[in-house]
Motif scaffolding. Structure first.
Motif, PDB file in Angstrom:
ATOM      1  N   SER A 121      43.215 -16.054 -29.059  1.00 28.84           N
ATOM      2  CA  SER A 121      43.278 -15.397 -27.751  1.00 28.84           C
ATOM      3  C   SER A 121      44.227 -16.113 -26.793  1.00 28.84           C
ATOM      4  O   SER A 121      44.816 -15.482 -25.921  1.00 28.84           O
ATOM      5  CB  SER A 121      41.878 -15.321 -27.154  1.00 28.84           C
ATOM      6  N   LYS A 130      39.777 -11.243 -21.745  1.00 32.50           N
ATOM      7  CA  LYS A 130      38.802 -12.085 -22.434  1.00 32.50           C
ATOM      8  C   LYS A 130      37.510 -12.165 -21.626  1.00 32.50           C
ATOM      9  O   LYS A 130      36.412 -12.099 -22.182  1.00 32.50           O
ATOM     10  CB  LYS A 130      39.380 -13.483 -22.660  1.00 32.50           C
ATOM     11  N   SER A 131      37.634 -12.299 -20.317  1.00 28.64           N
ATOM     12  CA  SER A 131      36.414 -12.436 -19.527  1.00 28.64           C
ATOM     13  C   SER A 131      35.668 -11.115 -19.407  1.00 28.64           C
ATOM     14  O   SER A 131      34.497 -11.101 -19.060  1.00 28.64           O
ATOM     15  CB  SER A 131      36.744 -13.008 -18.147  1.00 28.64           C
ATOM     16  N   ILE A 133      35.263  -8.985 -22.018  1.00 26.64           N
ATOM     17  CA  ILE A 133      34.587  -8.666 -23.281  1.00 26.64           C
ATOM     18  C   ILE A 133      33.174  -9.258 -23.277  1.00 26.64           C
ATOM     19  O   ILE A 133      32.968 -10.394 -22.829  1.00 26.64           O
ATOM     20  CB  ILE A 133      35.413  -9.214 -24.467  1.00 26.64           C
ATOM     21  N   GLU A 135      29.849 -11.146 -23.966  1.00 27.37           N
ATOM     22  CA  GLU A 135      29.758 -12.500 -24.535  1.00 27.37           C
ATOM     23  C   GLU A 135      29.339 -12.511 -26.007  1.00 27.37           C
ATOM     24  O   GLU A 135      29.833 -13.301 -26.803  1.00 27.37           O
ATOM     25  CB  GLU A 135      28.797 -13.359 -23.715  1.00 27.37           C
ATOM     26  N   VAL A 138      32.371 -12.033 -28.015  1.00 27.26           N
ATOM     27  CA  VAL A 138      33.245 -13.209 -27.999  1.00 27.26           C
ATOM     28  C   VAL A 138      32.668 -14.254 -28.958  1.00 27.26           C
ATOM     29  O   VAL A 138      33.381 -14.854 -29.764  1.00 27.26           O
ATOM     30  CB  VAL A 138      33.368 -13.796 -26.586  1.00 27.26           C
ATOM     31  N   LYS A 139      31.351 -14.390 -28.926  1.00 26.22           N
ATOM     32  CA  LYS A 139      30.696 -15.388 -29.773  1.00 26.22           C
ATOM     33  C   LYS A 139      30.951 -15.099 -31.255  1.00 26.22           C
ATOM     34  O   LYS A 139      31.352 -15.980 -32.018  1.00 26.22           O
ATOM     35  CB  LYS A 139      29.197 -15.375 -29.482  1.00 26.22           C
ATOM     36  N   THR A 142      34.572 -15.660 -32.601  1.00 28.72           N
ATOM     37  CA  THR A 142      35.141 -16.997 -32.509  1.00 28.72           C
ATOM     38  C   THR A 142      34.981 -17.764 -33.812  1.00 28.72           C
ATOM     39  O   THR A 142      33.874 -17.889 -34.337  1.00 28.72           O
ATOM     40  CB  THR A 142      34.470 -17.778 -31.354  1.00 28.72           C
ATOM     41  N   PHE A 147      39.042 -17.907 -30.370  1.00 27.85           N
ATOM     42  CA  PHE A 147      38.672 -16.492 -30.376  1.00 27.85           C
ATOM     43  C   PHE A 147      39.777 -15.688 -31.066  1.00 27.85           C
ATOM     44  O   PHE A 147      40.895 -15.603 -30.571  1.00 27.85           O
ATOM     45  CB  PHE A 147      38.478 -16.049 -28.914  1.00 27.85           C
ATOM     46  N   PHE A 150      39.136  -9.811 -31.876  1.00 26.44           N
ATOM     47  CA  PHE A 150      39.049  -8.997 -30.658  1.00 26.44           C
ATOM     48  C   PHE A 150      38.441  -7.649 -31.022  1.00 26.44           C
ATOM     49  O   PHE A 150      39.023  -6.915 -31.822  1.00 26.44           O
ATOM     50  CB  PHE A 150      40.442  -8.819 -30.037  1.00 26.44           C
ATOM     51  N   THR A 353      33.194  -3.970 -23.645  1.00 29.66           N
ATOM     52  CA  THR A 353      33.521  -4.703 -22.426  1.00 29.66           C
ATOM     53  C   THR A 353      32.445  -4.475 -21.377  1.00 29.66           C
ATOM     54  O   THR A 353      31.690  -3.497 -21.451  1.00 29.66           O
ATOM     55  CB  THR A 353      34.862  -4.212 -21.841  1.00 29.66           C
TER      56      THR A 353
END
Lengths: 420, 311
Positions: A121, A130-131, A133, A135, A138-139, A142, A147, A150, A353
């Motif tokens: 990312s 990114k912020s 998406i 959490e 994202v977890k 990763t 990350f 997507f 998101t």
């Protein structure tokens, strides 16, 4: 004389061209790596290989997207839409020949990240995206603190039940515990007409999905921290319960050999009391208007709060010389609320998101999934080993219906531990 | 008329004898065929062999050379025995049934009867349809819950409950063989029709005069004279059926593991569906496949020739 010599020349030339063409196909790999060695030059055209979620919408969306992308950024996006049946094969072939696309839409990413093929990312994802998406995603996107995965869209599973069959069988409310589920299945199966109480797909298409839903609702997991716990006591209990349903003939015939699509067909034809479904199934049912169905949270073993199994697919970015800017522009545009949410809405899936979740709140049909989505549990897609374990589960889990559930899970545990 | 035109020597002025051409001209004529052989046969074969010697990641990325490791892994695969047995059962039963049924049907179709043309057309249809579509159609026919076959059997009273043709291990292979025979029939029947039509009438008449019964005439006149057609039909069918992917893959897609796979679907699953998911291993299996079919055909031709010589 002249004509024969001429035709010899032509044929010879044709031969040379064909032969060179054949060789060129092979050395394509060499050419591509030659490019990456020189590097530096900025890519103006990038290629997207997208999975086909539906015949009607997927291609139309990406074609329109490519046009907007060109207008807004000046880069060209080549779109290739590939069916889910062949996408594994095609992506593997592309990578073998060193002809990976710039962006690939698939249901796995960790192995690609492990092979060092992907941008993370930091290189290609705008920070505000990114912020935005969720959490959870994202977890699970990763790998080794970076990350890579997507998400393009998500789905969450829930219990679908046939309200007419339930009424006929005198069941007042959807089951809250597994005991109640078993009881409901018994009552539906006892009705005349040979209905399946619960449609249980443990065939190779997606048995890991069905089993995930059950094991999460028994407090089990595939992985605990860094270690695999596939054969934990909880999971053995879960699989034994599924075997019990099968043995008692509360399911459709031969669950071990039933694929998800077949279980859905059975429910759509009104011959199954319950099935684990997701929003695209609801879309189909609404279109058919044949089955009076209701969506409810999946019951847990002990009646505690229901957990849902979430799935995301990914749009991963391949490292190719000079493609960072164009790829970043792609993500910047895709994650615009009017783009991503249009796509998700058309395909009948769920947002990935925070802005998307807000937008879809107003849709009453999706509420049951959206409430559970931020806490959805996923399969360990962030572990490259899972990409193999998943296949092992698909090929072996059904065997427990005629064999020993513990032995099957032990075998899977061994496979998982071996594929580091 | 036409004979004289073809016999006219073209290159008498340049001193070349009839039927002789300059090497360059010969090459020119051969070039397209050679290009095809290189491009379509040799080049992919070389690529396949190279792939079989590589070590591949699950993503398809080549990580290095594997030597012969892929071959050892395939040969040591615990399910290889099952897969080979399945392949033998599949090929032998499909080809044998196809040949026997086709012989009968071809005999019937060379007779003159009203509507023969339509029957012949009808027989071509399964050949014209795509194998995937035919296989998918049979999945629906065989279906446990709403398949026509189960429905018919139940309404006639032959069975009480539905048969799980594709999911029950004792039925799966038989169900696949039936479809295999169904799609192999058209080609085989037409080979036999051509073969029977090529048999001169005099030999049959002679046999009749000699007082041979219909069975004797068929067994001792028609069948021996059909030898070339039988040979062609058998060799080509063995190759087609051995390499047949769509039927086995589609009808068997609900079954986990390799219980009903043939070497072709085994190879595909190794590359894309199984927990191995290994392109190198799959390529090695592919090379073994090619060698296997070459061996089978060679042995078959050998046996046939040997019989001819010792007669």
């Amino acid at each position: 004389m002249r004509t024969t010599r001429k035709s010899a020349l032509i044929a010879g030339a044709a031969f040379a061209v064909l032969f060179a063409g054949a060789c060129g196909g092979g050395s394509g790999a060499g050419d591509a790596s030659g490019d990456s060695a020189s590097g530096g030059e900025e890519a103006k055209t990038i290629k997207l290989v997208a999975a086909e979620y539906s015949k009607d919408n997927t291609k139309a969306f990406w074609d329109a997207f490519a046009k907007t992308y060109k207008d807004k950024t000046g880069y060209t996006l080549e779109v290739q839409v590939v069916s889910w049946d062949t996408i594994d094969q095609q992506s593997s072939t592309m990578i073998q020949n060193n002809q990976a696309p710039d962006i690939l839409n698939l249901n796995a990413y960790a192995s690609y990240a492990k092979d060092g093929l992907l941008h993370d990312s930091d290189a290609v994802l705008p920070d505000n995206v990114k912020s935005d998406i969720l959490e959870t995603f994202v977890k699970y996107g990763t790998y080794q603190d970076k990350f890579y995965g997507f998400p393009d869209l998500s789905s969450a599973r829930a219990l679908f039940y046939n309200a007419d069959l339930f009424k006929q069988a005198g069941i007042a409310a959807p089951p809250k515990t597994w005991a109640e589920l078993e009881d409901s299945a018994k009552k539906v199966a006892a009705l005349p007409g040979g209905n399946a109480g619960y449609a249980l797909p443990l065939g190779p298409e997606e048995s890991q999905g069905e089993f995930s839903m059950w094991l999460f609702n028994n407090g089990g997991a595939w992985k605990d921290g860094d270690s695999w716990v596939i054969n934990s006591a909880k999971n053995v209990e879960t699989l034994t319960f599924l075997k019990k349903l099968t043995d008692a003939k509360l399911t459709q015939n031969n669950p071990a050999r039933t694929n998800r699509a077949d279980a859905f067909d059975l429910f759509k034809s009104g011959k199954a009391g319950m099935v684990v479904g997701f929003s695209p199934l609801a879309g189909d049912l609404d279109k058919d208007k044949k089955v009076n169905y209701v969506v409810a949270p999946f019951p847990s073993n002990d009646g505690s709060e229901s957990k849902t199994f979430g799935v995301t697919d990914y749009l991963m970015a391949f490292k190719k010389p000079g493609n960072e800017k164009a790829v970043k522009a792609f993500y910047e545009l895709y994650y615009q609320p009017d783009q991503i949410n249009t796509f998700i809405e058309k395909e009948g899936f769920l947002p990935v998101t925070k802005t998307g979740v807000e937008k879809f709140q107003s849709n009453a049909k999706l509420k049951v999934y959206l409430d559970t989505l931020p806490n959805a549990q996923l399969t360990p897609t962030d572990d490259p080993a899972w990409d193999k374990v998943k296949l092992a589960v698909q090929q072996n889990l059904g065997g427990a219906m005629t064999g020993d559930p513990k032995a099957v899970l032990d075998g899977l545990q061994k496979t998982a531990e071996a594929s580091k | 008329m036409s004979r004289t035109t073809t016999r006219t020597p073209r290159h008498t002025s340049s001193g070349y004898a009839v039927g002789r051409v300059r090497p360059l001209v010969a090459l020119a004529w051969l070039a397209p065929a050679l290009a095809l052989i290189f491009g379509v046969v040799l080049f992919p074969a070389v690529m396949l062999f190279q792939a079989s010697r590589g070590e591949y990641s699950i993503t398809g990325l080549r990580k290095g050379d594997a030597g012969w490791a892929n071959y050892t892994k395939v040969l040591e695969h615990p399910d290889l025995g099952t897969v080979l047995t399945n392949t033998v059962i599949w090929v032998v039963s499909v080809v044998a049934l196809t040949i026997v049924i086709s012989l009968g049907l071809a005999q019937f179709l060379v007779k003159n009867f009203p509507g023969r043309r339509f029957v012949r057309w009808a027989i071509i249809v399964p050949w014209a349809a795509s194998l995937v579509i035919t296989a998918q159609l049979f999945v629906l026919l065989y279906d446990f819950n709403y398949g026509l076959i189960n429905h018919a059997l139940k309404s006639v009273g032959l069975i009480e409950t539905s048969i799980d043709f594709l999911g029950n291990d004792s039925w799966t292979m038989a169900s696949m063989v039936l479809v295999g025979v169904f799609v192999s029939l058209p080609f085989t029947i037409f080979v036999f029709i051509a073969g029977i039509n090529a048999i001169p009438d005099d030999v049959h008449e002679a046999a009749v005069v000699d007082g041979a019964s219909p069975w004797q005439r068929w067994r001792q006149v028609t069948l021996p004279l059909l030898r070339p057609a039988l040979l062609v039909a058998t060799v080509l069918n063995v190759i087609y059926v051995f390499n047949s992917f769509p039927i086995v893959y589609t009808l068997n897609d609900r079954n986990p593991g390799y219980l009903h796979d043939t070497t072709i679907t085994f190879m595909y699953k190794l590359a894309f569906k199984s927990q191995e998911k290994d392109v190198g291993m799959s390529a090695a299996a592919g090379v073994i496949n090619v060698l296997l079919i070459l061996l089978v055909v060679a042995v078959y031709l050998r046996i046939v020739n040997w019989r001819e010589e010792t007669r």
